[in-house]
Design an enzyme around this catalytic site. Structure first.
Site, PDB file in Angstrom:
ATOM      1  N   GLY A 107       0.821  -1.204   0.000  1.00 42.66           N
ATOM      2  CA  GLY A 107       0.000   0.000   0.000  1.00 42.66           C
ATOM      3  C   GLY A 107       0.857   1.257   0.000  1.00 42.66           C
ATOM      4  N   GLU A 122       1.476   5.897   7.580  1.00 40.25           N
ATOM      5  CA  GLU A 122       2.889   6.085   7.199  1.00 40.25           C
ATOM      6  C   GLU A 122       3.473   7.296   7.912  1.00 40.25           C
ATOM      7  OE1 GLU A 122       3.848   3.499   5.956  1.00 40.25           O
ATOM      8  OE2 GLU A 122       2.045   2.738   4.988  1.00 40.25           O
TER       9      GLU A 122
HETATM   10  N1  BES Z   1       6.081  -0.661   6.234  1.00 35.78           N
HETATM   11  C1  BES Z   1       4.894  -0.960   5.535  1.00 35.78           C
HETATM   12  C2  BES Z   1       5.093  -1.198   4.070  1.00 35.78           C
HETATM   13  C3  BES Z   1       5.790  -2.479   3.699  1.00 35.78           C
HETATM   14  C4  BES Z   1       5.273  -3.674   4.032  1.00 35.78           C
HETATM   15  C5  BES Z   1       6.929  -2.499   2.963  1.00 35.78           C
HETATM   16  C6  BES Z   1       5.916  -4.849   3.646  1.00 35.78           C
HETATM   17  C7  BES Z   1       7.561  -3.660   2.600  1.00 35.78           C
HETATM   18  C8  BES Z   1       7.053  -4.850   2.939  1.00 35.78           C
HETATM   19  C9  BES Z   1       3.860   0.149   5.672  1.00 35.78           C
HETATM   20  O1  BES Z   1       4.004   0.951   6.789  1.00 35.78           O
HETATM   21  C10 BES Z   1       2.552  -0.512   5.794  1.00 35.78           C
HETATM   22  O2  BES Z   1       2.312  -1.116   6.791  1.00 35.78           O
HETATM   23  N2  BES Z   1       1.718  -0.424   4.771  1.00 35.78           N
HETATM   24  C11 BES Z   1       0.462  -1.094   4.696  1.00 35.78           C
HETATM   25  C12 BES Z   1      -0.695  -0.143   4.835  1.00 35.78           C
HETATM   26  C13 BES Z   1      -1.012   0.164   6.252  1.00 35.78           C
HETATM   27  C14 BES Z   1      -2.107   1.203   6.351  1.00 35.78           C
HETATM   28  C15 BES Z   1      -1.412  -1.033   7.062  1.00 35.78           C
HETATM   29  C16 BES Z   1       0.426  -1.740   3.341  1.00 35.78           C
HETATM   30  O3  BES Z   1       1.255  -1.414   2.518  1.00 35.78           O
HETATM   31  O4  BES Z   1      -0.457  -2.573   3.126  1.00 35.78           O
HETATM   32 ZN    ZN Z   2       3.214   0.184   8.544  1.00 35.99          ZN
END
Ligand code: BES
Ligand code: ZN
Length: 847
Positions: free
Chosen positions: A254, A291
């Site tokens: 996301g 984020e």
């Molecule tokens: N740190 C994550 C993104 C991420 C996840 C990067 C796995 C690489 C591998 C980010 O903070 C995150 O958690 N994003 C979620 C959305 C959030 C609102 C739960 C996502 O990308 O689904």
């Molecule tokens: Zn996250």
């Protein structure tokens, strides 16, 4: 298992890394990256190991002197410099490597999306950019120089100079490599500012590709609201003078919290009334908040190792959920979150992929960005807050930030902060982090002479690798109502610590009606023998909004389960729905209460009760119940449908969004009677995506949407995010018998750009969301799905592995379906050169 990483093997990195200077000379097929790492050994005589994958080493020097091949060992996974080649004290290691961003279809490391360079380094992508200790406990200050002909060249931190064809960036905050980011391309910014609570002015930019800049306004406002909320609620201030946020079209996840340079999937940034739904707006605000909140819970305080992932993710999800509750949705947000938790996390916990929020081993860390780490991780933080109270929680968090700022921490550090600030022993509570599985809570009641007793028993089924399940500390929020609807005992937190435990309430005039697990105070399955009349009473009278909804949900689930076995719709449920529809509870709540549980939830409930779900029967039962609801309450539903039309121009605010949601819920029911007449009219007249897509979905479900689908495609074929909805909606909602053939047709559509993760997910996610279609008895759904996972795996293993979770429920079904799914999983597992991601998943799925 070979290639497995264990928590118990953790050792600190034997060097400190103070500063990193990076230079990128960008070129699609041959980008040169030079790195200078300022290292000093913590102990003498240890080899220096740097991670590195799929990168070509061009040169290697130590304090300016080239190293010779005898000084180091280069493998597929990294570079090890022999202790004999290292000086005793501090030194600088210089490397130059070459990488090919254009060939990077896995979208991890440095890659290209529509001509723009961007990076994704979490969890272990930085090692595809340069040789480096790619682990979160190595925190360093980064200086970055970018050379390239793109007009916009961005990295983390503050700008440190720029000229034609180059830009430099300096990040004053030490950070692990997974938070590194670089973006370069032809981009335009929507600019804003924010003044922090101590008066620092921060420049804000939302960067998008030219043409998208008229869909960024909402994202900018959401960022400003997030910054304000984190100051007011957690006392956390932003710590750079610049915050950049970039939207990219090709992104596995996301969004990503890179320090000062958040990178987002464009679907979580771009919004206009014509192209985005109310749900999109809500999600955009939540993810921008998420984020942004990582700046403190993730970036300033990070994780010691990837086993501690829920330290940052569970906490940050809890923070983004609280943010949405506070600035937008109020108490109905909790209902949405619990629906998502049960639909994903309880499902995960009940199958072969069950694992604790803090696992103790993995093969591929990308496979552990799960609902258990995220959503259950957030529930665990919520329980801590319930146990120590709002004031105690703020005190604990203040201590966490004061004690651990700048550090890479563990769950033990986190628990200790709660123990030290509250004086409580949290050792039993810690099991929520280390034990997998969803506790089932059985409750019986007794009333005698003014004394009311609730007796609870908790039990958790064995999960892979964890046969024993000692009792957990479960905070159970209980209120008691008198039979006339007054609340005689307000919400009280019972702390259950034993396998079986009783709680007593005295001085009651009559036997009360209990409202148990208010606001869903713990992520457990509550099992209670109760009557439909009592559930209907709670749906009408409970003072806890969550439990009002829960009572309706229990009724709906029970009648759907009975109906899937041939019973008639339950009249207590139908009566309750009439009262609710005509009532005055807020529209968003009524909308949630009118929506029936999904087919997967019914299947899950049947399985938990020891039965074998029949997907077609569940689908028929749900459609039949919708028609029965509509027949019984046609007038009230039609009146509500008309009354909920929102006048005036579209705004994404929660008020009008709630009205639209209720209106669409009524529309779905009414369409079982009116032949789709209302939906066809709404589709034609709608001026916003919420209503036009809502109407389209209703028509698709009725099997009568050919013209509308063609018109929608004609209008939106140039907008990728809207076309994703076109693919997803028709596949997820079409009559199940047609789903597998439709999937084949859509996969052959020239607009099916399967290397784009959003588009791939629209089709595969659409099929797997069509429960009876995916689980069609002849296995056509399974076969299609497996074919495409096999095809995607060499291109984008991370996305292929994530989507394989569609198969995690295979043990629920009849032997014939089980055999079909197992055969597909074996076919995937036996594919030559399968990625580590997908081979770990298939091995675990097969058990
Ligand atoms: N740190 C994550 C993104 C991420 C996840 C990067 C796995 C690489 C591998 C980010 O903070 C995150 O958690 N994003 C979620 C959305 C959030 C609102 C739960 C996502 O990308 O689904
Ligand atoms: Zn996250």
């Amino acid at each position: 298992m070979d290639g497995t990483t264990y928590l118990s093997d953790y050792r600190p990195y034997p060097f400190t890394l103070d500063r990193v200077a990076l230079t990128f000379r960008l070129s699609p097929r041959a980008t040169r990256v030079t790195a200078a790492l300022s290292l000093s050994p913590r102990e003498a005589g240890t080899p220096l190991h740097l991670d590195g994958e799929q990168i070509k080493l061009i040169s290697l020097a130590l304090d300016g002197t080239p190293l010779t091949p005898a000084d180091y060992l280069l493998t597929e996974t990294g570079l090890t410099i022999h202790p004999a080649a290292l000086p005793e004290g501090a030194f600088t290691l210089q490397t130059e490597v070459e990488i090919a961003p254009e060939e990077n279809t896995a979208l991890e490391g440095l890659y290209m999306s529509k001509g723009m360079y961007c990076t994704q380094c979490e969890a272990e992508g930085f090692r595809k950019i340069t040789f480096y200790p790619d682990r979160p406990d190595v925190m360093a200050r980064f200086h970055v120089r970018i050379e390239g002909d793109a007009p916009v060249l961005l990295s983390n931190g503050n700008p440190a100079g720029q000229g034609p064809g180059w830009a430099e960036w300096d990040d004053p905050w030490p950070k692990p490599a997974y938070l590194f980011a670089l973006v370069a391309g032809d981009l335009v910014a929507t600019h804003g500012t924010f003044t922090t609570m101590s008066g620092n002015k921060v420049d804000l930019n939302i960067w998008v590709r030219p043409g998208d800049e008229n869909r960024t306004e909402f994202a900018l406002g959401a960022l400003q609201r997030s910054m304000k909320w984190d100051e007011e609620t957690y006392g956390r201030e932003y710590d750079l003078s610049l915050f950049n946020l970039v939207a990219v079209d090709d992104f596995n996840m996301g969004a990503m919290e890179n320090k000062g340079l958040n990178i987002f999937n464009s679907k979580l940034v771009l919004a206009s009334p014509e192209t985005a739904t109310d749900l999109d707006y809500e999600r955009i605000e939540a993810v921008i908040g998420h984020e942004y909140f990582h700046n403190w819970t993730g970036d300033r305080i990070t994780c010691r190792d990837w086993f501690q992932l829920c330290l940052k993710e569970g906490l940050t999800v809890f923070r983004d959920q609280s943010f949405t509750t506070d600035v937008r949705l109020g108490p109905v947000k909790r209902i949405d979150d619990v629906i998502a938790l049960r639909g994903r996390q309880f499902r995960e916990d009940a199958g072969p992929l069950a694992h604790p929020p803090r696992p103790d081993h993995y093969r591929e860390i990308n496979n552990f960005y799960t609902s258990t780490v995220y959503e259950k991780g957030a529930e665990v933080v919520g329980m801590l807050k319930t146990l120590v109270g709002a004031g105690g929680y703020r005190k604990a968090l203040d201590l966490y930030f004061a004690r651990h700022d700048g550090q890479a921490c563990t769950i033990e550090d986190w628990i200790k902060v709660f123990e030290d600030s509250s004086g409580r022993d949290m050792s039993q509570f810690k099991r929520w982090y280390t034990d997998a599985g969803t506790p089932h809570l059985k409750v019986t009641e007794n009333f005698n002479n003014g004394t009311y007793t609730l007796e609870f028993t908790q039990e958790t089924k064995p999960t892979p690798g964890q046969p024993e399940k000692p009792p957990r500390l479960i905070p159970i929020a209980v209120g008691l109502l008198s039979p006339n609807g007054d609340e005689v005992v307000p919400t009280t937190i019972l702390e259950m610590t034993e396998a079986t435990q009783s709680f007593t309430f005295t001085g009651l005039a009559t036997k009360p009606v209990p409202s148990i697990l208010r606001n869903f105070s713990a992520p457990v399955v509550l099992e209670r023998e109760t009557s439909a009349q009592e559930q209907a009473f709670l749906l009408a009278h409970d003072t806890d909004l969550f439990n009002r909804w829960e009572a309706g949900r229990n009724l709906a689930r029970a009648t759907l389960i009975a109906m899937s076995g041939g019973a008639e719709p339950d009249s207590a449920y139908l009566d309750a729905i009439g009262t609710l529809t005509a009532g005055t509870t807020e529209p968003a709540f009524r909308a949630l209460a009118l929506r029936l549980p999904g087919e997967d939830e019914i299947a899950q409930a049947l399985f938990a009760a020891g039965a074998t779900p029949d997907p077609e029967a569940i689908h028929r039962a749900r459609r039949t119940l919708m028609r029965a609801m509509a027949q019984r309450h046609e007038a009230a539903l039609a009146a509500t449908y008309d009354a909920c039309a929102v006048p005036g121009p579209y705004t994404p605010d929660a008020g009008p969004a709630g009205l639209r949601s209720l209106r669409l819920a009524c529309l779905g029911l009414l369409s079982t009677l009116d032949g789709g007449a209302r939906a066809k009219r709404l589709f034609t007249e709608a001026t916003n995506m919420t209503e036009s897509l809502g109407a389209l979905g209703v028509l698709v479900a009725a099997g009568d949407a050919a013209r509308e689908l063609a018109a929608f495609r004609e209008r939106w074929q140039g907008n990728a995010l809207v076309m994703d909805k076109w693919f997803l909606t028709q596949l997820s909602l079409c009559p199940p018998g047609q789903a597998a053939e439709l999937a084949e047709t859509l996969a052959a559509d020239p607009l099916f750009d399967w290397k784009n993760p959003n588009r791939f997910r629209s089709v595969m996610g659409g099929l797997s969301a069509n429960h009876a279609g995916f689980h069609r008895a002849d296995g056509a759904g399974y076969r299609f799905y497996a074919d495409w996972l096999i095809r995607l795996d060499p291109v984008n293993p991370q996305t292929a592995a994530r989507l394989s979770t569609a198969f995690e429920t295979w043990r629920r079904y009849d032997p014939a379906r089980q055999a079909l799914i197992r055969a597909e999983l074996r076919r995937i597992a036996d594919t030559p050169a399968l990625s580590r991601d997908l081979s770990e998943m298939t091995a675990r799925l097969l058990g």
